[in-house]
Design a protein around this motif. Structure first.
Motif, PDB file in Angstrom:
ATOM      1  N   THR A  80      31.794  35.181  34.422  1.00 20.40           N
ATOM      2  CA  THR A  80      32.911  36.050  34.453  1.00 20.40           C
ATOM      3  C   THR A  80      34.082  35.364  33.654  1.00 20.40           C
ATOM      4  N   GLU A  81      33.959  33.983  33.707  1.00 21.56           N
ATOM      5  CA  GLU A  81      35.225  33.133  32.936  1.00 21.56           C
ATOM      6  C   GLU A  81      35.221  33.523  31.447  1.00 21.56           C
ATOM      7  N   PHE A  82      34.086  33.518  30.912  1.00 22.44           N
ATOM      8  CA  PHE A  82      33.963  33.572  29.427  1.00 22.44           C
ATOM      9  C   PHE A  82      33.590  34.829  28.921  1.00 22.44           C
ATOM     10  N   VAL A  83      32.939  35.668  29.714  1.00 21.39           N
ATOM     11  CA  VAL A  83      32.649  37.245  28.956  1.00 21.39           C
ATOM     12  C   VAL A  83      33.933  37.837  28.726  1.00 21.39           C
ATOM     13  N   ILE A  84      34.891  37.809  29.218  1.00 22.12           N
ATOM     14  CA  ILE A  84      36.069  38.720  28.716  1.00 22.12           C
ATOM     15  C   ILE A  84      36.234  38.290  27.480  1.00 22.12           C
ATOM     16  N   MET A  85      36.195  37.191  26.841  1.00 23.83           N
ATOM     17  CA  MET A  85      36.519  36.814  25.364  1.00 23.83           C
ATOM     18  C   MET A  85      36.001  37.876  24.512  1.00 23.83           C
ATOM     19  N   GLY A  86      34.659  38.112  24.556  1.00 25.63           N
ATOM     20  CA  GLY A  86      33.970  38.848  23.821  1.00 25.63           C
ATOM     21  C   GLY A  86      34.363  40.384  24.115  1.00 25.63           C
ATOM     22  N   LEU A  87      34.761  40.674  25.056  1.00 25.35           N
ATOM     23  CA  LEU A  87      35.003  42.078  25.615  1.00 25.35           C
ATOM     24  C   LEU A  87      36.759  42.418  25.453  1.00 25.35           C
ATOM     25  N   LEU A  88      37.664  41.593  25.011  1.00 28.61           N
ATOM     26  CA  LEU A  88      38.844  41.924  24.847  1.00 28.61           C
ATOM     27  C   LEU A  88      39.333  43.192  24.203  1.00 28.61           C
ATOM     28  N   PRO A  89      38.723  43.433  22.999  1.00 27.98           N
ATOM     29  CA  PRO A  89      39.009  44.605  22.243  1.00 27.98           C
ATOM     30  C   PRO A  89      38.589  45.808  23.065  1.00 27.98           C
ATOM     31  N   GLU A  90      37.274  45.917  23.689  1.00 33.03           N
ATOM     32  CA  GLU A  90      36.909  46.990  24.591  1.00 33.03           C
ATOM     33  C   GLU A  90      37.895  47.059  25.814  1.00 33.03           C
ATOM     34  N   VAL A 119      46.044  48.910  25.808  1.00 38.31           N
ATOM     35  CA  VAL A 119      47.086  47.642  25.691  1.00 38.31           C
ATOM     36  C   VAL A 119      46.762  46.683  24.479  1.00 38.31           C
ATOM     37  N   SER A 120      47.529  46.038  23.993  1.00 40.70           N
ATOM     38  CA  SER A 120      47.251  45.310  22.785  1.00 40.70           C
ATOM     39  C   SER A 120      46.538  44.046  23.028  1.00 40.70           C
ATOM     40  N   ILE A 121      45.818  43.339  21.992  1.00 40.92           N
ATOM     41  CA  ILE A 121      44.947  42.349  22.267  1.00 40.92           C
ATOM     42  C   ILE A 121      45.748  41.397  22.920  1.00 40.92           C
ATOM     43  N   PRO A 122      46.954  40.673  22.382  1.00 43.10           N
ATOM     44  CA  PRO A 122      47.529  39.694  23.226  1.00 43.10           C
ATOM     45  C   PRO A 122      47.669  40.129  24.784  1.00 43.10           C
ATOM     46  N   THR A 123      48.238  41.332  24.997  1.00 44.50           N
ATOM     47  CA  THR A 123      48.309  41.691  26.409  1.00 44.50           C
ATOM     48  C   THR A 123      46.916  41.498  27.068  1.00 44.50           C
ATOM     49  N   ALA A 124      45.947  41.960  26.458  1.00 48.44           N
ATOM     50  CA  ALA A 124      44.677  41.935  27.232  1.00 48.44           C
ATOM     51  C   ALA A 124      44.446  40.407  27.161  1.00 48.44           C
ATOM     52  N   PHE A 126      39.738  25.998  24.289  1.00 52.34           N
ATOM     53  CA  PHE A 126      40.343  27.373  24.524  1.00 52.34           C
ATOM     54  C   PHE A 126      41.224  27.937  23.520  1.00 52.34           C
ATOM     55  N   ALA A 127      42.176  27.192  22.980  1.00 48.53           N
ATOM     56  CA  ALA A 127      42.901  27.628  21.822  1.00 48.53           C
ATOM     57  C   ALA A 127      42.074  28.344  20.850  1.00 48.53           C
ATOM     58  N   ALA A 128      40.966  27.900  20.371  1.00 45.36           N
ATOM     59  CA  ALA A 128      40.208  28.525  19.425  1.00 45.36           C
ATOM     60  C   ALA A 128      39.366  29.820  20.008  1.00 45.36           C
ATOM     61  N   ILE A 129      38.633  29.403  20.991  1.00 45.47           N
ATOM     62  CA  ILE A 129      37.578  30.294  21.623  1.00 45.47           C
ATOM     63  C   ILE A 129      38.235  31.613  22.129  1.00 45.47           C
ATOM     64  N   THR A 130      39.498  31.351  22.851  1.00 48.15           N
ATOM     65  CA  THR A 130      40.005  32.692  23.326  1.00 48.15           C
ATOM     66  C   THR A 130      40.166  33.805  22.479  1.00 48.15           C
ATOM     67  N   TYR A 131      40.463  33.447  21.043  1.00 51.69           N
ATOM     68  CA  TYR A 131      40.912  34.456  20.011  1.00 51.69           C
ATOM     69  C   TYR A 131      39.600  34.636  18.940  1.00 51.69           C
ATOM     70  N   ILE A 132      38.467  34.206  19.408  1.00 55.29           N
ATOM     71  CA  ILE A 132      37.087  34.081  18.598  1.00 55.29           C
ATOM     72  C   ILE A 132      36.588  35.450  17.959  1.00 55.29           C
ATOM     73  N   ALA A 133      36.838  36.488  18.956  1.00 55.17           N
ATOM     74  CA  ALA A 133      36.401  37.755  18.370  1.00 55.17           C
ATOM     75  C   ALA A 133      37.072  38.272  17.039  1.00 55.17           C
ATOM     76  N   PRO A 134      38.594  38.380  17.281  1.00 54.81           N
ATOM     77  CA  PRO A 134      39.454  38.811  16.126  1.00 54.81           C
ATOM     78  C   PRO A 134      39.278  37.650  14.979  1.00 54.81           C
ATOM     79  N   MET A 135      39.131  36.537  15.361  1.00 54.44           N
ATOM     80  CA  MET A 135      39.192  35.413  14.250  1.00 54.44           C
ATOM     81  C   MET A 135      37.957  35.683  13.396  1.00 54.44           C
ATOM     82  N   MET A 136      36.521  36.002  14.026  1.00 56.88           N
ATOM     83  CA  MET A 136      35.351  36.047  13.399  1.00 56.88           C
ATOM     84  C   MET A 136      35.140  37.458  12.735  1.00 56.88           C
ATOM     85  N   THR A 137      35.899  38.170  13.254  1.00 55.49           N
ATOM     86  CA  THR A 137      35.681  39.725  12.719  1.00 55.49           C
ATOM     87  C   THR A 137      36.766  39.931  11.432  1.00 55.49           C
TER      88      THR A 137
END
Length: 401
Positions: free
Chosen positions: A18-28, A35-40, A216-227
């Motif tokens: 539950t802690e980490f799964v949210i990072m991959g689902l932030l865009p959804e 809401v925006s990605i920073p808000t999510a 976490f600085a890197a991993i929180t925004y891994i989805a937008p960074m990688m895509t």
């Protein structure tokens, strides 16, 4: 290793998912609530802050309750919070659900660490703690990618329903397998709070905030960074999180193994390497293969710090370790909240999706500096006592036969 550690690991698996799964689902989630990605990103920050404040609060409330029963109650919070997230009609309700679930997190790992350490011989304590945290790391190999895949395929709400079910399994496992350990006699909240007067406990927690904050600085925004930067397809985020998880599993087990042998050298190596990899990730993020390797190494070096830091807190607060242990879990999440917020700020300021990596590198480097300070202070405090002991040696009374 006792079977009870498996039950603790299952609970840790659910919490880790539950802690980490949210990072991959932030865009959804952001798209669903408009809401925006920073808000999510507040769903990450809110969870982390909930852990930080919930850890001491729930542990303090649990000082009068046997540890097994407290672990079961904490998983109850976890189940309710995830169900609330799953049915949330608006973003604010989802945020509340995340906070409710997070209240279980710090105290579960804090009390769980103490229970795990009590179940084994003294020389195996860091290994036992690492075994429980294996649930958290395996969550990143299995739980998070599966949760991300489910979330992207049939909706993120299903993901949180499945996570709540994991909590139910963990609760049943603890009820069945964890022995009824006697409540420690004479331990009052006052004794638990006294541990924080020890500068080494405070330094270990500060290392935890900064070191894991770097990850976490890197991993929180891994989805937008990688895509957006590396050029991966949206669906690739799932297996990139698997790579991160594999790194975490390896780092956790190696950290646990070497922390029982050479704790401070283990911290120097892992924190130094983490700072270096995060700094390089700013450049390697532009290449698919190099970014994938970087993600594995961030997971490995980041999580190699967890068993040694948790054991150091338990050692330094040995008289009353439960609250200090739980607060140290809160410290991980203060690092998560701080770095997710700082990472969001540098992205919002227009520095690009790779800019959080520099934030992470600086945080990890600061943790390394604190580790050196901590070891130096420890050497200074033990040297005078050795000199005194040596000076007293010749004056010892001769043995009478």
């Amino acid at each position: 290793m006792p079977l009870a550690l498996l039950a603790l690991a299952i609970g840790a698996f659910g919490i880790g998912t539950t802690e980490f799964v949210i990072m991959g689902l932030l865009p959804e989630v952001a798209g669903d609530f408009g809401v925006s990605i920073p808000t999510a990103g507040y769903l990450v920050t809110g969870y982390a802050l909930g852990v930080m404040f919930g850890a001491p609060l729930m542990t303090a409330l649990g000082t009068r309750i046997p540890r097994k029963r407290m672990l079961m109650r904490l998983l109850g919070f976890f189940i309710v919070g995830n169900l609330l997230s799953a049915i949330a009609p608006v973003f604010a309700v989802m945020l509340i659900g995340r906070v409710v679930a997070s209240l279980a997190h710090g105290a579960f790992f804090g009390i769980g660490s103490v229970v795990a350490a009590e179940l084994v011989a003294p020389e195996k304590k860091a290994g036992a703690i690492a075994m429980m945290f294996t649930g958290l790391t395996v969550a990143n190999v299995v739980g998070v990618p599966l949760g991300t895949f489910i979330g992207q395929s049939v909706g993120w709400r299903v993901t949180f329903t499945v996570v709540a079910a994991l909590g139910v399994i963990g609760l049943a496992g603890i009820a069945k397998l964890v022995p009824d350990l006697p409540k420690p006699e004479g331990v009052r909240l006052r004794h638990e709070l006294a541990a924080f007067k020890n500068v080494q406990v405070v330094l270990a927690m500060a290392m935890t905030v900064l070191g894991f904050g770097g990850v976490f600085a890197a991993i929180t925004y891994i989805a937008p960074m990688m895509t957006h930067v590396a050029g991966f397809a949206d669906g690739s985020v799932t297996w990139l999180m698997v790579l991160f998880g594999l790194g975490m599993v390896a780092g956790n087990l190696i950290g646990g193994k070497f922390a029982d042998r050479a704790l401070m050298p283990m911290l120097y190596v892992s924190l130094g390497a983490l700072a270096l990899v995060l700094a390089l990730f700013t450049f390697t993020a532009h290449n698919e293969i190099l970014s994938a390797i970087s993600i594995v190494l961030i997971g490995a070096f980041g999580f190699a710090t967890v068993p040694p830091l948790q054991k150091r807190v338990l050692d330094q607060a040995s008289g009353a370790p439960t609250l200090a242990s739980a607060v140290n879990i809160g410290a991980f999440n203060l690092g998560n909240a701080l770095s997710a917020w700082l990472g969001g700020m540098v992205i919002a300021a227009g520095f690009g999706y790779t800019s959080p990596n520099w934030v992470g590198a600086l945080l990890a480097a600061a943790a390394l500096v604190l580790a050196v300070v901590s070891a130096t202070l420890e050497r200074r405090s033990t040297t005078p006592s050795r000199i005194v002991a040596a000076a007293e040696q010749p004056h010892a009374e001769p043995a009478h036969h």
